[in-house]
Design an enzyme around this catalytic site. Structure first.
Site, mmCIF file in Angstrom:
data_model
loop_
_atom_site.group_PDB
_atom_site.id
_atom_site.type_symbol
_atom_site.label_atom_id
_atom_site.label_comp_id
_atom_site.label_asym_id
_atom_site.label_seq_id
_atom_site.Cartn_x
_atom_site.Cartn_y
_atom_site.Cartn_z
ATOM 1 N N CYS A 196 0.812 -1.225 0.000
ATOM 2 C CA CYS A 196 0.000 0.000 0.000
ATOM 3 C C CYS A 196 0.843 1.272 0.000
ATOM 4 C CB CYS A 196 -0.948 0.015 1.204
ATOM 5 S SG CYS A 196 -1.978 -1.444 1.337
ATOM 6 N N CYS B 187 -0.455 3.066 5.972
ATOM 7 C CA CYS B 187 -0.056 1.804 6.564
ATOM 8 C C CYS B 187 0.228 0.827 5.430
ATOM 9 C CB CYS B 187 -1.136 1.263 7.490
ATOM 10 S SG CYS B 187 -2.738 0.956 6.702
#
Length: 427
Positions: A101, A410
């Protein structure tokens, strides 16, 4: 440099700038862009970023691409093909980075590192992801299989589970919800705010300012086999975020939890397809954009942002969503700044409870957080998200005439990454 600084996985930059950037509209899973390859989306935004930044392809020293899932047979070559079909000379190298991500952020950090090390002066950064084309795969059949033991897996679903901690991605948000006593009502309230802010940003034309339209197009280059970007029959243009829709708390409250806790399909990031790209350059390549006269490759507009620092950090896998906390603290420590100095913060909304946990740990002011909506409303095409967040943050600082911003995410497996930006027009 202190011992504490040496322990941080990051650095600061003096003369590195995000010149300009664009993205596609993000399309819902199995929707309008489901048959468009990640490579073709990447080529389109790469060409658009070069044009918008006023950068000639010949001025690019390196291409840094991000792509998480291999969704076509040429996926190994994603950054190389993007560079070639964007017109970057064949003697310039290309690199694929993958921090799940955080991959889009990593392209910018890697570009800034290359510039700081003197390996490049201008880099083309691209993040592209087709969530819809994640394959159904058979990993164990190369050497045959026993009678009745044929095994195929849905990679989009299976990769959401981290076997190291035996924790499904959504459960990491539930773990944070329990630790921070975050209620379902609070998560739905945050999600409703994300949708409302995204709708407001769309209505005033903010999102349109960073979106390049996709259309049926042939990509060609000297010595290259032509490629074709083809939209579904009957669709001639795609330039919107289809996941953004009016969504109030009452609507969200009716959705069933996916993991038996606070997270639902409505208060988690949208699964979408899309791409984003940006040009990152050393001050010496900016010509009169910053008041000097060293070059003539740009059109005189001020760059979107100065890249001040980048930092990555690790956290326990079972609470991976808290990753932005040490990453943001690290990037501020590197720059000798505090959160009180920061005007806007962009944290990728992987899950509503996850963002709230980060907000509480850092003591963030929600009025400064994701002011144009986040991934709950807009969607989260893994490798494109970091570039989208960074471009959005830079544009929001400019729109509001503010100086400092932090963008963060995150990362699955237990990481966080953050960038610190400065608005040159407010410096």
């Amino acid at each position: 440099m202190s011992t504490a600084e040496r322990m941080l996985n990051g650095t600061t930059y003096e003369d590195t700038f995000l010149v300009d950037g664009v993205r596609t509209g993000f399309a819902d899973y199995a929707g309008p862009l489901a048959r468009v390859s990640a490579t073709d989306m990447g080529i389109k935004v790469a060409r658009a970023a070069l044009a918008r930044s006023g950068t000639a392809p010949a001025g690019i020293d390196t291409v840094i691409g991000a792509n998480v899932a291999q969704t076509s047979t040429d996926a190994y070559l994603v950054p190389r093909h993007i560079g070639l079909y964007a017109g970057v000379p064949q003697d310039r190298p290309a690199l694929l980075v993958q921090r799940i991500c955080g991959s889009g952020f990593e392209t910018i950090a890697q570009a800034a590192d290359a510039i700081k090390l003197g390996k490049a002066e201008t880099a083309l950064c691209v993040g592209t992801e087709s969530m819809s084309r994640n394959p159904v795969a058979a990993y164990e059949h190369r050497t045959g299989f026993a009678l009745g033991q044929v095994k195929f897996v849905d990679t989009l679903w299976e990769t959401l589970n981290d076997p190291a901690s035996d924790t499904f991605m959504g459960m990491t948000a539930e773990n944070l919800a329990r630790r921070h006593r975050i209620t379902r009502e609070e998560v739905d309230e945050f999600a409703a705010l994300s949708f409302a802010r995204a709708i407001a940003a769309r209505n005033r034309g903010f999102h349109a300012g960073e979106i390049v339209a996709l259309e049926n197009e042939t990509f060609e280059g000297e010595g290259l086999t032509p490629r074709q970007l083809r939209l579904p029959r009957g669709l001639d243009l795609w330039e919107e975020d289809s996941h953004i829709r009016p969504t109030d708390r009452e609507t969200l409250a009716r959705l069933k939890p996916v993991f038996g806790g606070v997270q639902t399909g409505g208060n988690s990031s949208g699964i979408v397809d899309g791409a984003a790209a940006a040009v990152v350059a050393h001050r010496d390549r900016l010509g009169d954009r910053l008041g000097d006269r060293h070059g003539d490759r740009h059109d005189g507009r001020t760059p979107l942002a100065r890249v001040v620092a980048a930092c990555a950090a690790g956290v326990p896998p079972e609470i991976m969503g808290i990753g932005p906390v040490p990453a943001i603290r690290g990037v501020l420590q590197l720059a000798g700044m505090t959160l009180e100095d920061i005007d806007l913060v962009e944290v990728n909304e992987a899950f509503g409870a996850q963002v709230i946990a980060v907000e509480r740990e850092l003591g963030l002011d929600r009025e400064k957080l994701n002011v144009n909506g986040g991934a709950i409303a807009i969607g989260h095409p893994l490798a494109a998200t970091g570039l989208r967040c960074t471009i959005t943050l830079a544009r929001a600082l400019r729109e509001r005439r503010l100086r400092w911003g932090v963008a963060s995410a995150c990362v699955g497996g237990g990481q966080g990454i953050a960038l610190l930006l400065e608005n040159p027009e407010a410096a």
